[in-house]
Design a protein around this motif. Structure first.
Motif, PDB file in Angstrom:
ATOM      1  N   ILE A 171      38.849  30.476  45.653  1.00 13.32           N
ATOM      2  CA  ILE A 171      38.779  31.464  44.562  1.00 13.32           C
ATOM      3  C   ILE A 171      39.950  32.452  44.691  1.00 13.32           C
ATOM      4  N   THR A 219      36.009  37.255  38.879  1.00 14.78           N
ATOM      5  CA  THR A 219      36.155  36.238  39.936  1.00 14.78           C
ATOM      6  C   THR A 219      35.787  36.822  41.306  1.00 14.78           C
ATOM      7  N   TYR A 241      43.010  31.888  44.901  1.00 13.36           N
ATOM      8  CA  TYR A 241      44.199  31.513  44.129  1.00 13.36           C
ATOM      9  C   TYR A 241      44.183  32.057  42.699  1.00 13.36           C
ATOM     10  N   VAL A 242      43.012  32.436  42.197  1.00 15.40           N
ATOM     11  CA  VAL A 242      42.974  33.097  40.887  1.00 15.40           C
ATOM     12  C   VAL A 242      42.667  34.591  41.030  1.00 15.40           C
TER      13      VAL A 242
END
Lengths: 42, 238
Positions: free
Chosen positions: B52, B106, B54-55
Motif C-alpha cells: 500500500i 489509503t 506505493y500509492v
C-alpha cells in the motif's frame, strides 16, 4: 484478514481518484480552449 | 519567473509540457505500481500490506507538495504580483486535495490490518486531515474571489497562513509518538531495504508527473476561461 483485499482496495482508491482528477482536468481544459477558439473564429 | 508572466509565452511551453508529463507519468506509475505488486518481496513485519506504501506515500508527499506550491504562488502573487500566480494557486488546489484524500483513505485502509483500526486521532493523521480541510477552504475562497472579480489576495493570504501546517505534518511523528511510524525515507537515506523501496521512488516520480500534468491542464483551462470572458466582454461592448 486477507492482506491482498486491503492492498487492492488501496490501489483501486488511488487509481480511481487519479484517473478522475486527470479526466476532469482534461475535459475542462478541452472545453474551455474549444470555447475560446470558437469565439475567436466568429 | 516573470519571463512566463505573458500567458502566450507560458502556453507555448505548457502545451507540450502537459503531454510529456502525462505520458511519462502514466508509463512510470503503471510500471512502478505493477512492480510494487509483483516484483517486490513482502515485508518481514507487515507482510503483503506494505505494498500500500506505493500509492500512500507518493500521495502524502504530493498532498504536502501541493500546498507548498500554493504557498510559493501566494508569495509570488503578494510580493511580486506575478500575473499567473493566482491561476497557479487555483490550479494546484484540486490536485493537492485529491492526493491528500488519497493519502487519508489509503492510510486508513493500511491502518486496519496493521494497527487494527481504521482511524486514530494521531498527530500525523490529524494534521493530514487538517491539510485536506485547508484545501477545501482554499478552493472555496479562491473560487468565490474569482467569481467576484477579485485578485485572489485573500486566498493568497490563506495559502500562506495554511503553510504553517506543513512543518507540523512533517514533524508530527517526532513531536507526538503515538501510532504512525516515524520517518523511513529522507535525503540522508532509507531504513527500508532497496528491494522494497525502488518502486516507491519510481511511483513517486510518476505520480509527480501526473500531478504536474493535472496542474498544467487546470492552468490552461483557467487561462482559456479568462480569454473567453474578455472576448465576450469585448463583443458585448461593440
Amino acid at each position: 484478514m486477507n492482506p491482498w483485499s486491503f492492498v487492492m482496495a488501496a490501489y483501486a482508491v488511488a487509481l480511481t481518484a487519479t484517473v478522475g482528477l486527470l479526466l476532469w482536468a482534461y475535459v475542462s481544459m478541452r472545453k474551455a480552449e474549444a470555447a475560446a477558439d470558437e469565439l475567436k473564429r466568429k | 519567473m516573470h519571463r512566463f508572466a505573458n500567458p502566450a509565452r507560458f502556453l507555448k511551453i505548457a502545451r507540450p509540457a502537459t503531454a510529456w508529463l502525462l505520458g511519462v507519468g502514466l508509463v512510470l506509475t503503471t510500471f512502478a505500481l505493477a512492480a510494487g505488486l509483483a516484483l517486490t518481496p513482502p515485508d518481514y513485519l507487515q507482510g503483503e500490506t506494505v505494498r500500500i506504501m506505493y500509492v500512500h506515500v507518493p500521495a502524502a508527499w504530493l498532498g504536502m507538495a501541493g500546498w507548498a506550491g500554493i504557498a510559493a504562488a501566494s508569495i509570488s502573487q503578494l510580493v511580486w504580483r506575478h500575473p499567473l500566480a493566482a491561476v497557479a494557486g487555483r490550479a494546484t488546489a484540486p490536485a493537492g486535495a485529491t492526493f491528500a484524500a488519497i493519502c487519508l483513505i489509503t492510510g486508513s485502509i493500511w491502518g486496519r490490518p496493521t494497527w487494527g483500526t481504521w482511524w486514530e486521532w494521531d498527530g500525523r493523521l490529524t494534521s493530514m486531515l487538517i491539510l485536506f480541510f485547508l484545501y477545501l477552504g482554499y478552493i472555496g475562497l479562491a473560487g468565490a474571489e474569482k467569481e467576484r472579480g477579485g485578485e485572489g489576495r485573500l486566498a493568497a493570504l490563506f495559502g500562506l497562513v495554511g503553510a504553517i501546517n506543513l512543518p507540523i505534518i512533517h514533524y508530527s511523528v517526532l513531536w507526538w509518538r503515538t501510532l504512525h511510524q516515524g520517518q523511513s525515507l529522507s535525503l540522508e537515506g532509507s531504513t527500508i531495504a532497496f528491494s522494497i523501496v525502488w518502486p516507491l521512488l519510481l511511483s513517486a516520480l510518476g505520480f509527480t508527473c501526473i500531478f504536474g500534468a493535472a496542474v498544467l491542464m487546470r492552468m490552461r483551462a483557467e487561462l482559456a476561461e479568462v480569454k473567453l470572458e474578455a472576448r465576450m466582454r469585448r463583443a458585448a461592448a461593440e
